[in-house]
Design an enzyme around this catalytic site. Structure first.
Site, mmCIF file in Angstrom:
data_model
loop_
_atom_site.group_PDB
_atom_site.id
_atom_site.type_symbol
_atom_site.label_atom_id
_atom_site.label_comp_id
_atom_site.label_asym_id
_atom_site.label_seq_id
_atom_site.Cartn_x
_atom_site.Cartn_y
_atom_site.Cartn_z
ATOM 1 C CG HIS A 172 -0.092 -11.437 -10.894
ATOM 2 N ND1 HIS A 172 0.947 -11.312 -11.793
ATOM 3 C CD2 HIS A 172 -0.503 -10.183 -10.628
ATOM 4 C CE1 HIS A 172 1.132 -10.036 -12.066
ATOM 5 N NE2 HIS A 172 0.272 -9.335 -11.384
ATOM 6 C CE LYS B 93 4.809 -6.035 -6.680
ATOM 7 N NZ LYS B 93 3.857 -6.055 -7.768
ATOM 8 C CG HIS C 218 -0.637 0.118 -4.812
ATOM 9 N ND1 HIS C 218 0.730 0.063 -4.739
ATOM 10 C CD2 HIS C 218 -0.999 -0.892 -5.652
ATOM 11 C CE1 HIS C 218 1.176 -0.938 -5.474
ATOM 12 N NE2 HIS C 218 0.143 -1.523 -6.057
ATOM 13 C CG HIS D 39 1.467 2.174 -8.566
ATOM 14 N ND1 HIS D 39 0.192 1.902 -8.158
ATOM 15 C CD2 HIS D 39 1.891 1.083 -9.259
ATOM 16 C CE1 HIS D 39 -0.165 0.702 -8.597
ATOM 17 N NE2 HIS D 39 0.857 0.181 -9.261
ATOM 18 C CB CYS E 75 3.371 -11.048 -15.753
ATOM 19 S SG CYS E 75 3.449 -11.659 -14.085
ATOM 20 C CB CYS F 2 1.282 -16.180 -12.552
ATOM 21 S SG CYS F 2 2.337 -14.758 -12.311
ATOM 22 C CB CYS G 62 0.697 -14.558 -16.062
ATOM 23 S SG CYS G 62 0.019 -13.442 -14.791
ATOM 24 C CE LYS H 80 -7.897 -5.000 -9.132
ATOM 25 N NZ LYS H 80 -8.704 -4.258 -10.076
HETATM 26 N N1 MSP Z 1 3.071 -1.302 -16.827
HETATM 27 C C1 MSP Z 1 4.147 -2.034 -16.270
HETATM 28 C C2 MSP Z 1 5.444 -1.272 -16.399
HETATM 29 C C3 MSP Z 1 5.822 -0.893 -17.783
HETATM 30 S S1 MSP Z 1 7.279 0.053 -17.838
HETATM 31 C C4 MSP Z 1 7.627 0.150 -19.449
HETATM 32 C C5 MSP Z 1 3.854 -2.282 -14.807
HETATM 33 N N2 MSP Z 1 2.985 -1.446 -14.210
HETATM 34 S S2 MSP Z 1 2.476 -1.493 -12.681
HETATM 35 O O1 MSP Z 1 1.359 -0.590 -12.571
HETATM 36 O O2 MSP Z 1 2.261 -2.837 -12.288
HETATM 37 O O3 MSP Z 1 3.581 -0.798 -11.853
HETATM 38 C C6 MSP Z 1 4.827 -1.299 -11.789
HETATM 39 C C7 MSP Z 1 5.729 -0.544 -10.880
HETATM 40 O O4 MSP Z 1 5.081 0.008 -9.719
HETATM 41 C C8 MSP Z 1 6.737 -1.521 -10.302
HETATM 42 O O5 MSP Z 1 7.776 -1.834 -11.161
HETATM 43 C C9 MSP Z 1 7.219 -0.732 -9.141
HETATM 44 O O6 MSP Z 1 8.073 0.253 -9.641
HETATM 45 C C10 MSP Z 1 5.917 -0.131 -8.613
HETATM 46 N N3 MSP Z 1 5.294 -1.027 -7.642
HETATM 47 C C11 MSP Z 1 4.100 -1.693 -7.766
HETATM 48 N N4 MSP Z 1 3.904 -2.407 -6.607
HETATM 49 C C12 MSP Z 1 4.940 -2.232 -5.771
HETATM 50 C C13 MSP Z 1 5.200 -2.526 -4.416
HETATM 51 N N5 MSP Z 1 4.417 -3.279 -3.689
HETATM 52 N N6 MSP Z 1 6.301 -1.978 -3.859
HETATM 53 C C14 MSP Z 1 7.114 -1.097 -4.518
HETATM 54 N N7 MSP Z 1 6.885 -0.798 -5.778
HETATM 55 C C15 MSP Z 1 5.979 -1.548 -6.528
HETATM 56 O O7 MSP Z 1 4.432 -3.198 -14.263
#
Ligand code: MSP
Length: 651
Positions: A147, A302, A18, A21, A129, A144, A126, A305
């Site tokens: 979440h 934030k 999304h 990411h 996380c 959590c 959790c 899902k």
């Molecule tokens: N898999 C772990 C990260 C491991 S790194 C060794 C993880 N993955 S995640 O799919 O949840 O993606 C995390 C990253 O996506 C966040 O740290 C951020 O960089 C980005 N984002 C996910 N949601 C976000 C927002 N709503 N806004 C901005 N970025 C965020 O955590």
């Protein structure tokens, strides 16, 4: 030339990508392109995090194996990164053999250092996380904090890592100048956490078999964060036969070489506490920076899902192109802070910055120059305008330093400042009135050449941000695309060169039509309607539950004189106000620092809730609350239209 290594977080494969990411990856791609532009040797890594309880469960729910789920989602990531023009050098998957080997090597090194022990472990976990929480960290209902879902009580015998042993070393690391943890507010946050005392960390799981098996502990898999964090070096060949990339991008000791992890603020603790501690234990160098950005919020929350507010901007990319989205994301988020995502904000940014700002300036200049100089840029020998040149050099300098500091919004602001000044310059000189006058031909040439040159510099600086559109702007100016920093120097516009007819690169979006069409389409497909700018405080008044007058009368609203105001140390939002309320002094803490400097308030008046129970904010007792309108989350303080005695009631 320095080595520049930049990484995105690796993304979980339990869900499709999304805008959150996308943002992290756009930021890294822009950094990578910018450093290539500066002449650095760049390595840009992204990847996917495929192990752990969360993925195992998601796969089971969908009736597939974890690797089938991962393969499916990774395919979507690969397509998306391609569509958005990402220039990563590698995409690591934690399910790959090369990664397993590296994780096991990491575990062996930490073990050899004597930093593991086995103990029984119980705690709240959790799976969202993939982390344990203490009672204090959970909400009252044992949910959590990230979440907002129930945490689960887990008890098993685990391998523990002696995290507590690294407390002092970590504190010293944060205290380096400049601190490796950026921005400063995040450094302070993580420092306070570590200073509060570190507990050893459970780094193996027996109940999760989808992972890397833990050497020497049969039946255990490596804790998913120790596994995931190691991606940053496994992709460079750590633990393999070919460690050349690892030597170059991770082990190098050259002072200008950089190893940067770009992350969202949600995963700061893992990157700024656990990861450096693992590396210290394994005897490996630490990253040179961990840079954390804020969240894209939808409806002020934030995206997640479970909340059901996930924004996937595929339709925006399809209709307006990847570059427009890249620009919007980098320009609309003050780097480090949270920002609101909506189609409406995107459309507004497109119209103001691209259709109006860049597009109009370009077509205006090109049309004038073609008319005056027979389809060409002004003739060879034309003089430049000194004042506009100076302004452009100043903006280019500001752009460069802001990009170095990851302040992308400021870098882009500097470029649009230059476009604004270019337009003013045209208005001041009115070349359109002089096109036919032979005596003023030199002056017209100077004005148009300088204007075109300013736009050329803007377009060149935009290459890392808008990699496919910026070359089109340059082509429209009759200028070549020079993909390095020298293109920011004044004077690069070819004079007397063919100038093609002005291209229409950014046609204005008719906002009304866009939303009408999008809403119709959403209705037909029963998809969610396009997001308008939202503010929970701006919900329709008729939706609010009603109260009777006696309930309202319980709230004591008063006007107060502001005697003194100061920023609360370590806070970006809070101001401490000293108020006078009918001769009695009170301290009130207000979250309005972003909109008001202390000197804007002192000597004036504010309206407060005077009978609110005192509450502590950043250690300061606040005796009341300042009233403010909330416009897109920004505060506009309420003040009486004319001065009234302090302590006057508001009804
Ligand atoms: N898999 C772990 C990260 C491991 S790194 C060794 C993880 N993955 S995640 O799919 O949840 O993606 C995390 C990253 O996506 C966040 O740290 C951020 O960089 C980005 N984002 C996910 N949601 C976000 C927002 N709503 N806004 C901005 N970025 C965020 O955590």
């Amino acid at each position: 030339m320095s080595n520049f290594y930049v990484t995105t977080p690796i993304y979980y494969v339990n869900d499709l990508p999304h805008v959150g990411h996308i943002y992290s990856t756009v930021v890294c791609d822009t950094m990578a392109r910018f450093h290539r532009f500066r002449g650095d040797d760049v390595y840009f890594l992204t990847g996917t995090d495929e192990h752990g309880q969360k993925i195992q469960r998601a796969a089971a729910q969908q009736g597939v194996t974890p690797i089938q789920l991962a393969d499916r989602v990774v395919e979507r990531y690969v397509e998306l990164w391609d569509q958005l023009g990402m220039t990563h050098d590698d995409l690591i998957r934690t399910s790959q053999e090369r990664h397993h080997r590296a994780v096991q090597e990491m575990v062996r090194r930490i073990d050899a250092k004597g930093d593991f022990y086995v103990a029984r472990h119980e705690g709240w976990y959790c799976s969202g996380c993939e982390a344990f929480y203490t009672d204090k960290e959970l909400t009252e209902e044992k949910h959590c904090p990230v979440h907002e879902r129930p945490a689960e009580w887990e008890a098993e015998e685990n391998v523990f890592f002696r995290l507590s042993k690294y407390q002092e070393a970590l504190l010293a690391w944060y205290d380096q100048d400049p601190s490796p943890v950026q921005p400063r507010s995040r450094r302070n946050e993580v420092r306070a956490f570590v200073e509060g005392g570190l507990r050893d960390l459970s780094v193996s799981r027996t109940k999760v078999d989808w992972g890397v098996s833990f050497p020497g502990h049969e039946g255990h898999t490596v804790y998913v964060w120790l596994d995931a964090l190691t991606n940053y070096i496994s992709a460079l060949g750590f633990g393999s036969d070919d460690t050349s990339l690892f030597e170059k991008f991770w082990r190098s000791e050259e002072p200008d070489d950089q190893r940067i992890h770009l992350i969202g603020k949600d995963i700061l603790r893992f990157h700024a506490v656990y990861w450096p501690a693992f590396l210290l234990s394994a005897g490996l160098p630490l990253p040179t920076s961990v840079v954390a950005h804020g969240w894209w919020l939808v409806d002020e929350k934030k995206m997640s899902k479970s909340v059901g507010n996930v924004a996937r901007p595929d339709h925006l990319v399809e209709e307006f192109g990847a570059d427009a989205l890249r620009l919007f994301l980098l320009r609309d988020m003050v780097f480090g802070q949270d920002a609101s995502f909506s189609d409406e904000a995107f459309v507004d940014r497109f119209n103001s910055d691209l259709a109006n700002g860049l597009g109009n300036t370009l077509s205006r200049l090109v049309t004038l120059s073609r008319r005056a100089f027979d389809g060409q840029t002004p003739p060879v020998g034309t003089e430049w305008d000194g004042a506009l040149r100076q302004f452009a050099e100043q903006c280019a300098g500001d752009y460069l330093s802001a990009m170095e500091e990851s302040a992308f919004h400021r870098a882009l602001e500097a470029l649009w400042r230059l476009l604004g000044e270019t337009n003013q310059f045209l208005v001041r000189n009115e070349p359109w009135k002089k096109l036919k006058n032979v005596e003023e031909r030199d002056q017209v040439a100077c004005v148009l050449a300088s204007g075109l040159e300013a736009v050329r510099i803007v377009a060149s600086a935009l290459l890392p941000v808008m990699p496919s559109t910026a070359p089109k702007v340059l082509e429209g100016l009759g200028a070549p695309t020079v993909g390095n920093e020298s293109s920011l120097a004044w004077g690069g516009l070819p004079l007397g060169a063919e100038l093609p007819e002005s291209p229409s690169l950014f046609p204005r979006i008719d906002k009304k039509k866009y939303f009408a069409a999008a809403e119709k389409q959403a209705e037909a497909s029963s998809a969610p309607p396009p997001a308008r700018k939202s503010d929970p405080d701006a919900t329709r008044a008729e939706d609010s539950p009603q109260i009777d007058i006696s309930q309202f009368a319980e709230v004591d609203l008063r006007v107060a004189d502001v005697k003194a105001a100061e920023c609360v140390p370590k806070s970006k939002k809070l101001l401490r106000l000293t108020l006078d309320l009918d001769g009695v002094e009170r301290t009130v803490v207000a979250g309005i620092q972003q909109q008001y400097a202390p000197e804007d308030l002192v000597g004036g008046q504010v309206v407060i809730v005077a009978n609110l129970k005192p509450a502590k904010l950043m250690g300061i007792e606040s005796q009341g609350m300042v009233l403010a309108a909330s416009v897109d989350g920004a505060a506009v303080a309420l003040r009486p239209e004319k001065r009234v005695p302090s302590g006057t009631r508001v009804r």
